[in-house]
Design an enzyme around this catalytic site. Structure first.
Site, PDB file in Angstrom:
ATOM      1  N   HIS A   1      64.371 -34.340 -55.352  1.00  0.00           N
ATOM      2  CA  HIS A   1      63.907 -33.894 -56.674  1.00  0.00           C
ATOM      3  C   HIS A   1      65.032 -33.252 -57.504  1.00  0.00           C
ATOM      4  CE1 HIS A   1      60.060 -32.307 -58.808  1.00  0.00           C
ATOM      5  NE2 HIS A   1      60.990 -32.640 -59.676  1.00  0.00           N
TER       6      HIS A   1
ATOM      7  N   TYR B   1      54.557 -30.412 -57.395  1.00  0.00           N
ATOM      8  CA  TYR B   1      53.617 -30.489 -58.531  1.00  0.00           C
ATOM      9  C   TYR B   1      52.191 -30.076 -58.159  1.00  0.00           C
ATOM     10  CZ  TYR B   1      57.013 -33.527 -61.000  1.00  0.00           C
ATOM     11  OH  TYR B   1      58.118 -34.058 -61.603  1.00  0.00           O
TER      12      TYR B   1
HETATM   13  N1  NAP Z   1      62.344 -35.224 -61.920  1.00  0.00           N
HETATM   14  C1  NAP Z   1      62.181 -34.147 -62.646  1.00  0.00           C
HETATM   15  O1  NAP Z   1      62.896 -33.142 -62.503  1.00  0.00           O
HETATM   16  C2  NAP Z   1      61.097 -34.145 -63.680  1.00  0.00           C
HETATM   17  C3  NAP Z   1      61.073 -33.170 -64.698  1.00  0.00           C
HETATM   18  C4  NAP Z   1      60.053 -33.228 -65.647  1.00  0.00           C
HETATM   19  C5  NAP Z   1      59.093 -34.219 -65.580  1.00  0.00           C
HETATM   20  N2  NAP Z   1      59.118 -35.149 -64.568  1.00  0.00           N
HETATM   21  C6  NAP Z   1      58.107 -36.227 -64.469  1.00  0.00           C
HETATM   22  O2  NAP Z   1      58.046 -36.879 -65.716  1.00  0.00           O
HETATM   23  C7  NAP Z   1      56.719 -36.871 -66.216  1.00  0.00           C
HETATM   24  C8  NAP Z   1      56.719 -36.814 -67.730  1.00  0.00           C
HETATM   25  O3  NAP Z   1      57.491 -35.704 -68.186  1.00  0.00           O
HETATM   26  P1  NAP Z   1      56.839 -34.500 -69.002  1.00  0.00           P
HETATM   27  O4  NAP Z   1      55.442 -34.350 -68.599  1.00  0.00           O
HETATM   28  O5  NAP Z   1      57.740 -33.343 -68.838  1.00  0.00           O
HETATM   29  O6  NAP Z   1      57.045 -34.972 -70.502  1.00  0.00           O
HETATM   30  P2  NAP Z   1      56.404 -36.083 -71.479  1.00  0.00           P
HETATM   31  O7  NAP Z   1      55.653 -37.117 -70.720  1.00  0.00           O
HETATM   32  O8  NAP Z   1      57.526 -36.490 -72.355  1.00  0.00           O
HETATM   33  O9  NAP Z   1      55.426 -35.227 -72.356  1.00  0.00           O
HETATM   34  C9  NAP Z   1      54.159 -34.863 -71.918  1.00  0.00           C
HETATM   35  C10 NAP Z   1      53.558 -33.960 -72.987  1.00  0.00           C
HETATM   36  O10 NAP Z   1      53.467 -34.666 -74.205  1.00  0.00           O
HETATM   37  C11 NAP Z   1      52.122 -34.779 -74.643  1.00  0.00           C
HETATM   38  N3  NAP Z   1      51.892 -36.206 -74.955  1.00  0.00           N
HETATM   39  C12 NAP Z   1      51.926 -37.266 -74.109  1.00  0.00           C
HETATM   40  N4  NAP Z   1      51.675 -38.409 -74.759  1.00  0.00           N
HETATM   41  C13 NAP Z   1      51.486 -38.076 -76.047  1.00  0.00           C
HETATM   42  C14 NAP Z   1      51.172 -38.834 -77.211  1.00  0.00           C
HETATM   43  N5  NAP Z   1      51.031 -40.154 -77.164  1.00  0.00           N
HETATM   44  N6  NAP Z   1      51.030 -38.154 -78.383  1.00  0.00           N
HETATM   45  C15 NAP Z   1      51.182 -36.808 -78.434  1.00  0.00           C
HETATM   46  N7  NAP Z   1      51.461 -36.047 -77.368  1.00  0.00           N
HETATM   47  C16 NAP Z   1      51.606 -36.672 -76.184  1.00  0.00           C
HETATM   48  C17 NAP Z   1      51.252 -34.318 -73.486  1.00  0.00           C
HETATM   49  O11 NAP Z   1      50.239 -33.438 -73.959  1.00  0.00           O
HETATM   50  P3  NAP Z   1      48.658 -33.758 -73.759  1.00  0.00           P
HETATM   51  O12 NAP Z   1      48.373 -33.621 -72.288  1.00  0.00           O
HETATM   52  O13 NAP Z   1      48.019 -32.698 -74.594  1.00  0.00           O
HETATM   53  O14 NAP Z   1      48.460 -35.150 -74.279  1.00  0.00           O
HETATM   54  C18 NAP Z   1      52.203 -33.515 -72.617  1.00  0.00           C
HETATM   55  O15 NAP Z   1      52.158 -32.134 -72.989  1.00  0.00           O
HETATM   56  C19 NAP Z   1      56.078 -35.646 -65.537  1.00  0.00           C
HETATM   57  O16 NAP Z   1      54.682 -35.700 -65.562  1.00  0.00           O
HETATM   58  C20 NAP Z   1      56.680 -35.748 -64.170  1.00  0.00           C
HETATM   59  O17 NAP Z   1      55.977 -36.712 -63.406  1.00  0.00           O
HETATM   60  C21 NAP Z   1      60.117 -35.138 -63.648  1.00  0.00           C
END
Ligand code: NAP
Length: 268
Positions: free
Chosen positions: A99, A41
């Protein structure tokens, strides 16, 4: 063992640079005590910097990192984890995950699972776990390392993609499910049932999603770049959904997996 993993964490994908440090620091000030980073990341340094700026004690913050696929080959995992510790600026991570299983099963699970177990035995990480693992891979991990060795399986899971089969397997085998994409990257606003539940609780659909995941006993690691969203997502832990709300979400039509790179395992 999984009892000590804080269930609502802060994801750090995309939280790079000065803005990233500010967002992670804000998350800590808001109350999050679990930070989810990964070697791929580019946020390990930001996590360390935000931890130091927060002035919280090391033991107050639960840190997860993940080993990237390039570091699963023989002899590579341990040096890469030592490098992660140096980058974050800590002596031990709380949880280290594989991962992704290597694309196209390029490396035998024994190779990287034995290395991650060694990292734990050496005290580089307090707990070990996996991410994007299937039932078949978890079976191999259980056979190799013993039941209870794998603390969590971090997988894509949210109300629109409930990933039922693997989630049930994890529950039956005492493996904590950690939900990534827990707020479905804003795709829930169009779902009428989600909006109706949110309105009834004077909440956002994202809060409803997180409360749903927590109600199932899962951990969730939402991220945002925006202070108001970081805060409102955190407040989801105070939202109590009714049994009828949970049933209505259980019954939502399911969409397809959002994250499915080439060479991904044969999903359950
Ligand atoms: N292990 C893996 O393979 C893997 C894969 C993907 C992700 N991850 C981990 O999981 C974490 C979360 O997943 P993700 O970032 O893919 O998805 P997420 O947390 O479901 O979505 C994040 C997105 O949603 C928006 N958001 C967040 N809270 C919000 C709210 N209350 N209202 C409206 N929009 C909102 C954010 O935009 P804004 O910034 O504009 O608010 C961001 O673009 C990652 O940061 C990472 O640490 C792990």
């Amino acid at each position: 063992m999984t009892a000590s993993i804080p269930r609502l964490g802060f994801g750090t994908w995309g939280r790079t640079g000065a803005d990233g440090i500010a967002a992670i620091l804000y998350a800590l000030e808001t109350g999050y005590r679990h930070l989810d980073t990964a070697q791929s990341y580019g946020t390990e340094a930001s996590v360390g910097e935000a931890m130091r700026q927060s002035r919280l004690k090391r033991e107050e913050i639960f840190v997860t990192t993940k080993i990237k696929v390039d570091n699963l080959d023989p002899g590579k995992l341990l040096p890469s984890l030592r490098k992660s510790l140096e980058t974050i600026g800590i002596d031990q991570v709380d949880l280290t995950l594989i991962h992704w299983p290597p694309p196209y099963d390029r490396i035998e699970p024994e190779v990287y699972l034995e290395q991650i177990a060694e990292a734990q035995a050496m005290g580089l990480t307090r707990m070990i776990g996996v991410s994007n693992f299937t039932i078949a891979l978890l079976e191999k991990a259980g056979a190799l390392l013993g039941r209870g060795a794998i603390a969590t399986n971090q997988i894509e899971l949210n109300p629109l993609f409930q990933n039922q089969k693997i989630a049930s397997y994890c529950k039956e085998h005492d493996i904590l499910v950690t939900c990534y994409q827990p707020v479905a990257q804003r795709r829930m606003g169009d779902v009428e049932q989600m909006r109706a539940i949110a309105v009834r609780h004077e909440a956002t659909v994202e809060q409803v999603a997180l409360a749903y995941e927590l109600s199932k006993g899962y951990a969730a690691i939402p991220t945002s770049s925006k202070p108001e969203r970081i805060r409102s997502n955190w407040l989801a832990h105070k939202l109590n959904l009714t049994a009828a709300d949970v049933e209505a979400i259980d019954a939502l039509p399911q969409s397809s997996r959002a994250i499915d790179p080439p060479g991904a395992p044969l999903w359950d």
